[in-house]
Write a protein that holds these residues in place. Structure first.
Motif, PDB file in Angstrom:
ATOM      1  N   GLY A 113       0.790  -1.228   0.000  1.00 23.54           N
ATOM      2  CA  GLY A 113       0.000   0.000   0.000  1.00 23.54           C
ATOM      3  C   GLY A 113       0.821   1.276   0.000  1.00 23.54           C
ATOM      4  O   GLY A 113       0.276   2.363  -0.215  1.00 23.54           O
ATOM      5  N   LEU A 114       2.133   1.165   0.222  1.00 22.56           N
ATOM      6  CA  LEU A 114       2.994   2.351   0.186  1.00 22.56           C
ATOM      7  C   LEU A 114       3.304   2.807  -1.237  1.00 22.56           C
ATOM      8  O   LEU A 114       3.902   3.857  -1.437  1.00 22.56           O
ATOM      9  CB  LEU A 114       4.325   2.053   0.906  1.00 22.56           C
ATOM     10  N   ARG A 115       2.897   2.006  -2.221  1.00 19.67           N
ATOM     11  CA  ARG A 115       3.298   2.286  -3.601  1.00 19.67           C
ATOM     12  C   ARG A 115       2.864   3.659  -4.092  1.00 19.67           C
ATOM     13  O   ARG A 115       3.663   4.390  -4.707  1.00 19.67           O
ATOM     14  CB  ARG A 115       2.748   1.208  -4.543  1.00 19.67           C
TER      15      ARG A 115
ATOM     16  N   GLN B 139      -7.688  -6.445 -14.363  1.00 17.42           N
ATOM     17  CA  GLN B 139      -6.948  -6.847 -13.176  1.00 17.42           C
ATOM     18  C   GLN B 139      -7.129  -5.824 -12.069  1.00 17.42           C
ATOM     19  O   GLN B 139      -7.605  -4.709 -12.297  1.00 17.42           O
ATOM     20  CB  GLN B 139      -5.460  -6.981 -13.517  1.00 17.42           C
ATOM     21  N   ALA B 140      -6.703  -6.207 -10.871  1.00 13.31           N
ATOM     22  CA  ALA B 140      -6.690  -5.273  -9.751  1.00 13.31           C
ATOM     23  C   ALA B 140      -5.473  -4.354  -9.888  1.00 13.31           C
ATOM     24  O   ALA B 140      -4.440  -4.756 -10.428  1.00 13.31           O
ATOM     25  CB  ALA B 140      -6.632  -6.039  -8.437  1.00 13.31           C
ATOM     26  N   PRO B 141      -5.569  -3.111  -9.398  1.00 10.33           N
ATOM     27  CA  PRO B 141      -4.447  -2.171  -9.517  1.00 10.33           C
ATOM     28  C   PRO B 141      -3.350  -2.451  -8.485  1.00 10.33           C
ATOM     29  O   PRO B 141      -3.125  -1.685  -7.549  1.00 10.33           O
ATOM     30  CB  PRO B 141      -5.114  -0.811  -9.293  1.00 10.33           C
ATOM     31  N   VAL B 142      -2.676  -3.570  -8.644  1.00 15.23           N
ATOM     32  CA  VAL B 142      -1.549  -3.941  -7.793  1.00 15.23           C
ATOM     33  C   VAL B 142      -0.394  -4.380  -8.685  1.00 15.23           C
ATOM     34  O   VAL B 142      -0.542  -4.505  -9.901  1.00 15.23           O
ATOM     35  CB  VAL B 142      -1.925  -5.078  -6.812  1.00 15.23           C
ATOM     36  N   PHE B 143       0.742  -4.630  -8.063  1.00 13.07           N
ATOM     37  CA  PHE B 143       1.922  -5.101  -8.787  1.00 13.07           C
ATOM     38  C   PHE B 143       2.270  -4.125  -9.924  1.00 13.07           C
ATOM     39  O   PHE B 143       2.735  -3.037  -9.666  1.00 13.07           O
ATOM     40  CB  PHE B 143       1.738  -6.527  -9.291  1.00 13.07           C
ATOM     41  N   LEU B 144       2.035  -4.496 -11.179  1.00 20.89           N
ATOM     42  CA  LEU B 144       2.441  -3.654 -12.306  1.00 20.89           C
ATOM     43  C   LEU B 144       1.338  -2.705 -12.768  1.00 20.89           C
ATOM     44  O   LEU B 144       1.549  -1.927 -13.691  1.00 20.89           O
ATOM     45  CB  LEU B 144       2.864  -4.536 -13.492  1.00 20.89           C
TER      46      LEU B 144
ATOM     47  N   LEU C 112      -4.974   1.487 -14.878  1.00 17.91           N
ATOM     48  CA  LEU C 112      -6.254   0.802 -14.998  1.00 17.91           C
ATOM     49  C   LEU C 112      -7.286   1.712 -15.668  1.00 17.91           C
ATOM     50  O   LEU C 112      -8.058   1.273 -16.536  1.00 17.91           O
ATOM     51  CB  LEU C 112      -6.755   0.375 -13.620  1.00 17.91           C
ATOM     52  N   ASN C 113      -7.277   2.992 -15.312  1.00 15.18           N
ATOM     53  CA  ASN C 113      -8.194   3.940 -15.943  1.00 15.18           C
ATOM     54  C   ASN C 113      -7.886   4.097 -17.433  1.00 15.18           C
ATOM     55  O   ASN C 113      -8.803   4.285 -18.249  1.00 15.18           O
ATOM     56  CB  ASN C 113      -8.123   5.298 -15.241  1.00 15.18           C
ATOM     57  N   ARG C 114      -6.602   4.011 -17.783  1.00 20.12           N
ATOM     58  CA  ARG C 114      -6.231   4.055 -19.203  1.00 20.12           C
ATOM     59  C   ARG C 114      -6.757   2.817 -19.932  1.00 20.12           C
ATOM     60  O   ARG C 114      -7.179   2.898 -21.088  1.00 20.12           O
ATOM     61  CB  ARG C 114      -4.719   4.192 -19.352  1.00 20.12           C
ATOM     62  N   MET C 115      -6.746   1.688 -19.261  1.00 18.62           N
ATOM     63  CA  MET C 115      -7.307   0.473 -19.850  1.00 18.62           C
ATOM     64  C   MET C 115      -8.812   0.629 -20.047  1.00 18.62           C
ATOM     65  O   MET C 115      -9.365   0.252 -21.077  1.00 18.62           O
ATOM     66  CB  MET C 115      -7.005  -0.733 -18.964  1.00 18.62           C
TER      67      MET C 115
ATOM     68  N   SER D  50      -7.134 -11.398 -27.098  1.00 23.14           N
ATOM     69  CA  SER D  50      -7.226 -11.248 -25.640  1.00 23.14           C
ATOM     70  C   SER D  50      -6.311 -10.114 -25.207  1.00 23.14           C
ATOM     71  O   SER D  50      -5.131 -10.076 -25.563  1.00 23.14           O
ATOM     72  CB  SER D  50      -6.827 -12.545 -24.939  1.00 23.14           C
ATOM     73  N   VAL D  51      -6.855  -9.186 -24.424  1.00 19.88           N
ATOM     74  CA  VAL D  51      -6.121  -7.996 -24.004  1.00 19.88           C
ATOM     75  C   VAL D  51      -5.998  -7.985 -22.484  1.00 19.88           C
ATOM     76  O   VAL D  51      -6.979  -8.184 -21.768  1.00 19.88           O
ATOM     77  CB  VAL D  51      -6.844  -6.708 -24.455  1.00 19.88           C
ATOM     78  N   SER D  52      -4.776  -7.765 -21.997  1.00 19.31           N
ATOM     79  CA  SER D  52      -4.572  -7.578 -20.566  1.00 19.31           C
ATOM     80  C   SER D  52      -3.229  -6.883 -20.374  1.00 19.31           C
ATOM     81  O   SER D  52      -2.534  -6.566 -21.337  1.00 19.31           O
ATOM     82  CB  SER D  52      -4.604  -8.916 -19.832  1.00 19.31           C
ATOM     83  N   CYS D  53      -2.896  -6.667 -19.093  1.00 18.91           N
ATOM     84  CA  CYS D  53      -1.636  -6.004 -18.776  1.00 18.91           C
ATOM     85  C   CYS D  53      -0.572  -7.032 -18.416  1.00 18.91           C
ATOM     86  O   CYS D  53       0.426  -7.171 -19.108  1.00 18.91           O
ATOM     87  CB  CYS D  53      -1.844  -5.009 -17.640  1.00 18.91           C
TER      88      CYS D  53
END
Length: 449
Positions: free
Chosen positions: A53-55, A282-287, A293-296, A354-357
């Protein structure tokens, strides 16, 4: 040089947590020992997840190292007290008596509903006595074979291990250590089987088994692209992978694990329209940050507008749903369909692109005959393996490139070669993989004696 600090955050967080946890061990004898097991790796894992959560603050402060002072201070405070850490193990006859009829069996451990469901093909195909240990309801209870016993995982108040440092500062870790330690010692399984593997609870279970010379198996559930802290130095004896291509990728951060390619457990549907453009969110974690996510989300609307004659499918992350406002915006486009409740194999069967991050769906879509297109805007976070170099799909690091590559795939009619058995990424699929996996589990359990 541009820097969005996403990769830098993860690199520095790992370094700080590892250094601080190991620093405590240098100053407090047996700091992370529980019943003779060194639990420093699960503690590192637990701390790393706690401080993800410090990210956002780190990114907002442009990589300011002061962001991590919270970690240093919290762990530094542990050194001001004396702790009783006793390697002796208290007797627990009550649990042993209750579970005596389940001793010496194969033990499946699933701590979440998702893992209970993902293990379903294997569990329902077992023909040798086993225990399923889980706190969750088993939705397919009527499908379980007669050789199955479900044991409800409940937290224990019995302390068979003494570690005041953990008890006073990491109550959840301490309580879980005593609980899973109780179960492992009472059940005395021939083999521990879990899935996914990055969770602290599975690491701890595997370490207790290792102390008792009980082998452990973890089954690949997905592919994270970035091997974050949860996937470093995993303590499992064996790790079953989808195919040989993944073995070396996992091995890069896990030198002491035996990797065995057993295949992809789930069915791949023949036929299907393979016509839709599907966004796997995906959830807004890791990368993935909230910004990315909003751009996606924006890309979904742009693609729906540009390709009005094509079905645009959206599959939300099971544990992170789009906002009601975002869903309302998508309703403006009649060609957008939310397929979050559709079985995954059916989604892939309808998908062309298929599209993802960085989702596991990227590599999974390959075996389902789809063309993966990765939107990978985080700087320095290019999808691994490089699916373009592998000839499996496409990668775009910004919207302009993404839309150009999408257009090329659409109008040049690129189609993914449907990958089945005997290739480096997917050894087998469906029932063939299930049979191989069950066979391997039984072989390993038999070799214990």
């Amino acid at each position: 040089m541009n820097n969005d600090y996403v990769i830098q955050f993860h690199t520095e967080l790992e370094a700080v947590v590892e250094a601080e946890v190991r620093g405590v061990a240098d100053k407090v004898r047996g700091a992370w020992m529980v019943g003779g097991c060194d639990m420093s790796k699960p503690v590192i894992n637990f701390m790393w997840y706690r401080y993800l959560g410090l990210r956002e603050a780190y990114i907002a402060n442009k990589g300011d190292a002061e962001t991590f002072q919270t970690i240093r201070q919290s762990l530094g405070n542990l050194l001001v007290k004396q702790y009783n850490i006793d390697d002796n193990i208290a007797e627990n006859k009550a649990w042993e008596d209750i579970l005596k009829d389940e001793c010496g069996k194969i033990l499946f451990f699933a701590s979440s509903p998702r893992i209970v469901e993902y293990l379903r093909p294997v569990i329902c195909s077992m023909d040798e006595d086993f225990v399923l240990l889980t706190p969750c309801e088993v939705g397919y209870i009527d499908e379980l074979p007669d050789c199955a016993t479900v044991v409800k995982f409940t937290f224990s108040n019995i302390d068979i291990y003494t570690n005041e440092l953990l008890a006073q500062n990491f109550q959840l870790v301490y309580r879980f250590a005593n609980t899973i330690g109780n179960y492992i010692r009472a059940l005395k399984p021939r083999l521990l089987v879990c899935m996914d593997g990055c969770q602290t609870e599975y690491e701890m279970a595997a370490l207790f088994c290792r102390q008792l010379n009980i082998p452990s198996v973890c089954i690949q559930q997905g592919w994270p692209s970035m091997l974050h802290e949860g996937f470093h130095d995993m303590p499992y004896t064996y790790f079953f992978t989808w195919g040989k291509g993944f073995n070396s990728l996992w091995k890069a951060r896990n030198r002491n694990v035996n990797f065995i390619d057993t295949g992809y457990l789930y069915d791949v549907k023949d036929g299907g329209a393979h016509s839709a453009i599907t966004f796997f969110l995906q959830a807004p974690v890791f990368l993935l940050t909230e910004t990315y996510l909003n751009r996606m989300y924006k890309l979904i609307s742009i693609v729906a507008e540009r390709y009005r004659d094509n079905v645009i499918m959206v599959r939300e992350h099971p544990e992170y749903k789009a906002t009601d406002r975002q869903k309302e915006e998508w309703k403006a486009y009649p060609n957008i369909r939310n397929v979050s409740d559709m079985p995954l194999a059916d989604v892939f069967a309808q998908t062309h692109i298929s599209v993802s991050c960085f989702s596991s769906s990227i590599m999974e879509s390959v075996v389902h005959g789809c063309v993966p297109l990765v939107f990978s805007p985080a700087i320095g976070a290019r999808y691994n393996p490089d699916i373009e170099n592998e000839g499996l799909g496409w990668i775009a690091e910004d919207e302009e490139t993404f839309l150009a590559k999408l257009n090329e795939i659409m109008y040049k009619k690129y189609e993914q070669i449907v990958i089945r058995e005997n290739n480096k990424w997917f050894e087998s699929t469906g029932i063939d993989s299930v049979c191989t996996t069950v066979g391997r589990i039984k072989e390993l359990a038999k070799s214990v004696y």
